[in-house]
Design a protein around this motif. Sequence first.
Motif, PDB file in Angstrom:
ATOM      1  N   GLY A  69       2.078  -2.810   6.435  1.00 32.47           N
ATOM      2  CA  GLY A  69       3.478  -2.783   6.823  1.00 32.47           C
ATOM      3  C   GLY A  69       4.429  -2.484   5.686  1.00 32.47           C
ATOM      4  N   VAL A  70       3.901  -2.164   4.502  1.00 33.33           N
ATOM      5  CA  VAL A  70       4.785  -1.828   3.388  1.00 33.33           C
ATOM      6  C   VAL A  70       5.459  -0.489   3.670  1.00 33.33           C
ATOM      7  N   GLY A  71       6.590  -0.266   3.008  1.00 33.23           N
ATOM      8  CA  GLY A  71       7.361   0.942   3.265  1.00 33.23           C
ATOM      9  C   GLY A  71       6.642   2.222   2.903  1.00 33.23           C
ATOM     10  N   PHE A  72       5.858   2.193   1.831  1.00 30.96           N
ATOM     11  CA  PHE A  72       5.155   3.390   1.368  1.00 30.96           C
ATOM     12  C   PHE A  72       4.145   3.868   2.396  1.00 30.96           C
ATOM     13  N   GLY A  73       3.569   2.933   3.166  1.00 29.11           N
ATOM     14  CA  GLY A  73       2.530   3.288   4.124  1.00 29.11           C
ATOM     15  C   GLY A  73       3.047   3.631   5.501  1.00 29.11           C
ATOM     16  N   ARG A  74       4.349   3.515   5.725  1.00 30.21           N
ATOM     17  CA  ARG A  74       4.909   3.777   7.050  1.00 30.21           C
ATOM     18  C   ARG A  74       5.159   5.273   7.243  1.00 30.21           C
ATOM     19  N   GLN A  75       5.218   5.683   8.485  1.00 28.22           N
ATOM     20  CA  GLN A  75       5.487   7.078   8.831  1.00 28.22           C
ATOM     21  C   GLN A  75       6.704   7.151   9.747  1.00 28.22           C
ATOM     22  N   PRO A  76       7.862   7.644   9.271  1.00 32.78           N
ATOM     23  CA  PRO A  76       8.102   8.106   7.896  1.00 32.78           C
ATOM     24  C   PRO A  76       8.229   6.921   6.934  1.00 32.78           C
ATOM     25  N   GLN A  77       8.103   7.219   5.653  1.00 37.30           N
ATOM     26  CA  GLN A  77       8.192   6.160   4.660  1.00 37.30           C
ATOM     27  C   GLN A  77       9.594   5.542   4.642  1.00 37.30           C
ATOM     28  N   GLU A  78       9.645   4.249   4.296  1.00 33.22           N
ATOM     29  CA  GLU A  78      10.911   3.527   4.196  1.00 33.22           C
ATOM     30  C   GLU A  78      10.947   2.792   2.862  1.00 33.22           C
ATOM     31  N   PHE A  79      12.130   2.710   2.268  1.00 32.48           N
ATOM     32  CA  PHE A  79      12.258   1.996   1.006  1.00 32.48           C
ATOM     33  C   PHE A  79      13.545   1.174   1.002  1.00 32.48           C
ATOM     34  N   ILE A  80      13.596   0.212   0.102  1.00 31.53           N
ATOM     35  CA  ILE A  80      14.725  -0.706   0.039  1.00 31.53           C
ATOM     36  C   ILE A  80      15.968   0.025  -0.454  1.00 31.53           C
ATOM     37  N   LYS A  81      17.086  -0.219   0.235  1.00 29.03           N
ATOM     38  CA  LYS A  81      18.364   0.375  -0.134  1.00 29.03           C
ATOM     39  C   LYS A  81      19.338  -0.715  -0.543  1.00 29.03           C
ATOM     40  N   SER A  82      20.363  -0.315  -1.265  1.00 29.09           N
ATOM     41  CA  SER A  82      21.395  -1.268  -1.652  1.00 29.09           C
ATOM     42  C   SER A  82      22.011  -1.897  -0.414  1.00 29.09           C
ATOM     43  N   GLY A  83      22.124  -3.224  -0.443  1.00 30.78           N
ATOM     44  CA  GLY A  83      22.662  -3.975   0.684  1.00 30.78           C
ATOM     45  C   GLY A  83      21.608  -4.548   1.601  1.00 30.78           C
ATOM     46  N   ASP A  84      20.361  -4.111   1.476  1.00 29.70           N
ATOM     47  CA  ASP A  84      19.293  -4.622   2.336  1.00 29.70           C
ATOM     48  C   ASP A  84      19.007  -6.093   2.033  1.00 29.70           C
ATOM     49  N   ARG A  85      18.707  -6.842   3.091  1.00 30.42           N
ATOM     50  CA  ARG A  85      18.249  -8.226   2.964  1.00 30.42           C
ATOM     51  C   ARG A  85      16.783  -8.284   3.396  1.00 30.42           C
ATOM     52  N   VAL A  86      15.940  -8.752   2.477  1.00 34.92           N
ATOM     53  CA  VAL A  86      14.511  -8.830   2.734  1.00 34.92           C
ATOM     54  C   VAL A  86      14.106 -10.302   2.764  1.00 34.92           C
ATOM     55  N   SER A  87      13.453 -10.707   3.866  1.00 33.05           N
ATOM     56  CA  SER A  87      13.033 -12.099   4.040  1.00 33.05           C
ATOM     57  C   SER A  87      11.527 -12.157   4.229  1.00 33.05           C
ATOM     58  N   TRP A 131       8.600  -3.374  -0.492  1.00 35.52           N
ATOM     59  CA  TRP A 131       8.437  -4.814  -0.277  1.00 35.52           C
ATOM     60  C   TRP A 131       6.957  -5.147  -0.110  1.00 35.52           C
ATOM     61  N   GLU A 132       6.585  -6.393  -0.394  1.00 34.10           N
ATOM     62  CA  GLU A 132       5.223  -6.874  -0.154  1.00 34.10           C
ATOM     63  C   GLU A 132       5.261  -8.392   0.041  1.00 34.10           C
ATOM     64  N   ALA A 133       5.086  -8.839   1.269  1.00 31.89           N
ATOM     65  CA  ALA A 133       5.022 -10.273   1.564  1.00 31.89           C
ATOM     66  C   ALA A 133       3.687 -10.832   1.095  1.00 31.89           C
ATOM     67  N   GLU A 134       3.720 -11.973   0.391  1.00 28.62           N
ATOM     68  CA  GLU A 134       2.474 -12.528  -0.139  1.00 28.62           C
ATOM     69  C   GLU A 134       2.495 -14.058  -0.171  1.00 28.62           C
ATOM     70  N   LEU A 135       1.311 -14.620  -0.028  1.00 27.51           N
ATOM     71  CA  LEU A 135       1.084 -16.043  -0.288  1.00 27.51           C
ATOM     72  C   LEU A 135       0.895 -16.221  -1.785  1.00 27.51           C
ATOM     73  N   GLY A 136       1.576 -17.214  -2.354  1.00 29.50           N
ATOM     74  CA  GLY A 136       1.439 -17.511  -3.774  1.00 29.50           C
ATOM     75  C   GLY A 136       0.681 -18.811  -4.001  1.00 29.50           C
ATOM     76  N   GLU A 145      -5.990   0.722   4.191  1.00 28.71           N
ATOM     77  CA  GLU A 145      -5.943   1.904   5.062  1.00 28.71           C
ATOM     78  C   GLU A 145      -4.597   2.610   4.963  1.00 28.71           C
ATOM     79  N   GLU A 146      -3.490   1.837   4.999  1.00 29.04           N
ATOM     80  CA  GLU A 146      -2.184   2.486   4.979  1.00 29.04           C
ATOM     81  C   GLU A 146      -1.869   3.113   3.619  1.00 29.04           C
ATOM     82  N   MET A 147      -2.522   2.620   2.559  1.00 27.56           N
ATOM     83  CA  MET A 147      -2.318   3.175   1.218  1.00 27.56           C
ATOM     84  C   MET A 147      -3.350   4.251   0.884  1.00 27.56           C
ATOM     85  N   ASN A 148      -4.148   4.631   1.885  1.00 21.16           N
ATOM     86  CA  ASN A 148      -5.169   5.674   1.727  1.00 21.16           C
ATOM     87  C   ASN A 148      -6.184   5.343   0.642  1.00 21.16           C
TER      88      ASN A 148
END
Length: 293
Positions: A261-279, A135-140, A96-99
């Motif tokens: 919850g990915v950045g591309f699907g958020r309003q407004p869109q968000e993307f990873i920047k230098s210095g960001d920590r993603v967990s 970002w995309e959190a996933e089970l491997g 849905e968020e990715m249309n």
Amino acid sequence: MTIQYKLGTGRVDGASTPLVLVDGRIYPLVELLGAEGPPDLEEVFARWDALGPDIAERVAKLDGPGLDPSTIAFQAPLSNPRKVICIGTNYHDHLEEMNVTHVPEFPYAFLRPQTSLAAHGEEIRLPEGADLIDWEAELGIVIGRRFGPGDKGDPLDAVAGYTVLNDISARDWIANRPWVGIDWVMQKGWDKFQPTGPWITPARFVDDPQDLDIELTVNGVVKQKSNTGKMIFSVADIIRHLAAIMTLEPGDIIATGTPAGVGFGRQPQEFIKSGDRVSVTVEGLGTLENRFV
């Protein structure tokens, strides 16, 4: 009583070393299996039918404080799998968020190069020429025995263990897709775009892979929070589908898709920047963290 353990890989005294995590303590796997043991986790999973039960029996004998975690530089648990396979659009809310208006009839898959793997704690360099890094959190899934066309057994019997993944994406090639469709190599194939680990949890210690909470934070702020029970295609469905096409082999890694919850699907869109920590945290499996530079 069987003692739970996890497997990983790290540099200890400058050498790449298979590791085992038991009750919060980390030991070189050689302390468990002896000098004749496998030199890496690729070999462990190649012999998983024999080594899995053997490790489970021996972990109770480990004693002592183990390694100082501050002296370990984690590596991707498996650095040289034969295949890295990723599943896209596998949560209804992510569609849905990715249309995406059409629910897939089967797991939508793509292959990734081994050079996309990265380790827990490793700095990930943002690539030149791409601006919309997501970002995309996933089970491997980690495969523990050959399972391919013609195999009629339970697909879950082919699973050696589960791990934590971040399926990083350059969304530039969704926003500006050419007429032939999305360029999946340009979106997904960059070096270090699939941090994995730090641990692989044997399948015997995961009661139900379709009931695991999954969460992703950026600089401590929750961006994704879901449960693997919301997948469109289950772990068993994914393995059954892929195994009808290709033979899955020990050590193969499969990413199972990401929730909303990915950045591309958020309003407004968000993307990873230098210095960001993603967990990324998956219930019972651990936390994977990376800083982007």
